[in-house]
Design an enzyme around this catalytic site. Sequence first.
Site, mmCIF file in Angstrom:
data_model
loop_
_atom_site.group_PDB
_atom_site.id
_atom_site.type_symbol
_atom_site.label_atom_id
_atom_site.label_comp_id
_atom_site.label_asym_id
_atom_site.label_seq_id
_atom_site.Cartn_x
_atom_site.Cartn_y
_atom_site.Cartn_z
ATOM 1 N N CYS A 100 14.378 4.924 -11.320
ATOM 2 C CA CYS A 100 15.787 4.586 -11.467
ATOM 3 C C CYS A 100 16.432 5.662 -12.326
ATOM 4 O O CYS A 100 15.854 6.069 -13.328
ATOM 5 C CB CYS A 100 15.867 3.235 -12.166
ATOM 6 N N GLY A 204 13.474 -0.044 -0.633
ATOM 7 C CA GLY A 204 14.704 0.647 -0.259
ATOM 8 C C GLY A 204 15.310 0.108 1.020
ATOM 9 O O GLY A 204 14.696 0.170 2.082
ATOM 10 N N ASP A 205 16.506 -0.480 0.883
ATOM 11 C CA ASP A 205 17.330 -0.914 2.025
ATOM 12 C C ASP A 205 16.703 -2.042 2.859
ATOM 13 O O ASP A 205 17.073 -2.205 4.029
ATOM 14 C CB ASP A 205 17.657 0.265 2.966
HETATM 15 C C1 LIG Z 1 21.932 -2.878 -10.409
HETATM 16 C C2 LIG Z 1 20.645 -2.149 -10.257
HETATM 17 C C3 LIG Z 1 19.817 -1.935 -11.359
HETATM 18 C C4 LIG Z 1 18.596 -1.273 -11.225
HETATM 19 N N1 LIG Z 1 17.776 -1.146 -12.314
HETATM 20 C C5 LIG Z 1 16.541 -0.609 -12.155
HETATM 21 C C6 LIG Z 1 15.623 -0.590 -13.252
HETATM 22 O O1 LIG Z 1 15.917 -1.058 -14.353
HETATM 23 N N2 LIG Z 1 14.410 -0.023 -13.039
HETATM 24 C C7 LIG Z 1 14.044 0.518 -11.807
HETATM 25 O O2 LIG Z 1 12.930 1.013 -11.672
HETATM 26 N N3 LIG Z 1 14.890 0.475 -10.768
HETATM 27 C C8 LIG Z 1 16.110 -0.083 -10.912
HETATM 28 N N4 LIG Z 1 16.950 -0.167 -9.821
HETATM 29 C C9 LIG Z 1 16.466 0.299 -8.498
HETATM 30 C C10 LIG Z 1 15.863 -0.857 -7.690
HETATM 31 O O3 LIG Z 1 14.694 -1.371 -8.321
HETATM 32 C C11 LIG Z 1 15.500 -0.424 -6.270
HETATM 33 O O4 LIG Z 1 14.545 0.600 -6.336
HETATM 34 C C12 LIG Z 1 16.707 0.089 -5.483
HETATM 35 O O5 LIG Z 1 17.836 -0.763 -5.649
HETATM 36 C C13 LIG Z 1 16.385 0.212 -3.975
HETATM 37 O O6 LIG Z 1 15.994 -1.033 -3.454
HETATM 38 P P1 LIG Z 1 17.034 -1.966 -2.603
HETATM 39 O O7 LIG Z 1 17.577 -1.124 -1.479
HETATM 40 O O8 LIG Z 1 16.211 -3.111 -2.110
HETATM 41 O O9 LIG Z 1 18.127 -2.381 -3.528
HETATM 42 C C14 LIG Z 1 18.183 -0.799 -9.961
HETATM 43 C C15 LIG Z 1 19.021 -1.000 -8.841
HETATM 44 C C16 LIG Z 1 20.224 -1.669 -8.973
HETATM 45 C C17 LIG Z 1 21.066 -1.891 -7.752
#
Ligand SMILES: Cc1cc2nc3c(=O)[nH]c(=O)nc-3n(C[C@H](O)[C@H](O)[C@H](O)COP(=O)(O)O)c2cc1C
Length: 346
Positions: A100, A204-205
Site C-alpha cells: 500500500c 485486486g479488482d
Molecule cells: C481505503 C483503503 C485503504 C487501504 N489500506 C491498506 C493498508 O493499510 N495496508 C495494505 O497493505 N493495503 C491497503 N490497501 C490496499 C488493499 O489492501 C488492496 O490491496 C487493494 O485495495 C486492492 O484490492 P481490491 O481491488 O480488492 O480493493 C488499502 C486500500 C483501500 C481502498
Amino acid sequence: MRIGPVTLANRLFAAPMAGVTDRPFRQLCKRLGAGYAVSEMVTSRKDLWASLKTSRRADHEGEAAPISVQIAGTDAAMMAEAAAYNVARGAQIIDINMGCPAKKVCNQWAGSALMRDETLALAIVEAVVAACEPHGVPVTLKMRTGWCATEKNAVRIARAAEGAGIAMVAVHGRTREQGYQGHAEYETVAAVKRALSIPVVANGDIDSPAKAKAVFDATGADAIMIGRAAQGRPWIFGEIAHFLATGKLAPPPRVADVKQWLLEHLDDHYGLYGEYAGVRTARKHIGWTLRGLPGGEDFRAEMNIFESCEQQAREVGAWFDRLADVMPFMPAPTAPHAEARAAALH
Ligand SMILES: Cc1cc2nc3c(=O)[nH]c(=O)nc-3n(C[C@H](O)[C@H](O)[C@H](O)COP(=O)(O)O)c2cc1C
C-alpha cells in the site's frame, strides 16, 4: 488453508484497508464468510503506539482468531520491535505492508515504496521473522507486482522473502506507480505462485463470485483477498463461497438481514470509537451500504446531521424498514467496482 501453524476457515480473505478494516468490520466480514481478515496497518513508530488511533487499531478484544496485525515502516530494527510489541498484545500472525502506498513513516515512504529497495525490503523481512520466530508467530508479506511497469520485481522479492522464512505472500496485481488506476493483472500473481512453495494470495479488482473464480483459475492462487468490493457489501464473501461450492449464484440477501447486520456493526463500531468519533466514522460504512439503493443518495446526505449514535442507528433502522416494505431483497450489484474504486480515492 494454513499460514504457518495457523489453520484458516477458508480461502477468502478480507484485505487490510486503513480506516476501514477495524475490529468491528473485520468481525463482520468473518461472520459473513471471510476466512481471514488482516488488520489495518500499525506504524512501526514507537512514539505513536500510545496514540488513540494506533491503540484502537491494535484492539483485538473478542476478535475471532486468528488475529493478524499488519505493520508498516522503513527501518528493520523498528519493524522487528513493532512486530514483537504486537505479538505481546495478541497478534498470532504479523503481516508486513509492502502493498500500500503508505503514508510517510520516519520521513520515508513505507509500504509499497519498499519494493524499490530490495536490500532494505529483505532486511526488514529478516528482522521481523527473527522477532516472531521464537514465539511461533508466522510472518506474511503483502506486496504489489513491482515498483512500475518496467520494474515488476514481485517474483524476485517473493522468492527472497520465502527464503528468509515468510509464511505467505499476498500480491495486489498492480504496480506501485499505478496506484488504483487501470486494471489489476494476474499474470504476475500467477508467476509468483509458480515460483513459491508457500501459499500465495491473489488480490485486486475481485468484485463478484464469477471474478473470484476466474482469478483462482488464472493464478492457481491458494486464496483470494477482497478489499473495496467488501465495503458496504461484506456478504460478498458468503456469495463467493456459495458460488465456488455450487457453481450457482446465491440469492441476494434480504433487506431485513442487511439492516440487522448494519445495526449490529454500528453497535460494535460505537463501542470501539465512542459517541463523537463513532457517529462520524460510521457514516462511510452506512454510505457504502446505501450505494445503489433507491433513495440511498438522499438519505446519505440527510444522515450527516445526526449527531448521536442513538439517533443515527434509529434513523438507519427506520430507513431500511421502509425499504424492506417496498423491496424485500437487495438488488444485484451494478458495476460495484467502478463505485468502489471511486470510494477508494481516499
Ligand atoms: C481505503 C483503503 C485503504 C487501504 N489500506 C491498506 C493498508 O493499510 N495496508 C495494505 O497493505 N493495503 C491497503 N490497501 C490496499 C488493499 O489492501 C488492496 O490491496 C487493494 O485495495 C486492492 O484490492 P481490491 O481491488 O480488492 O480493493 C488499502 C486500500 C483501500 C481502498
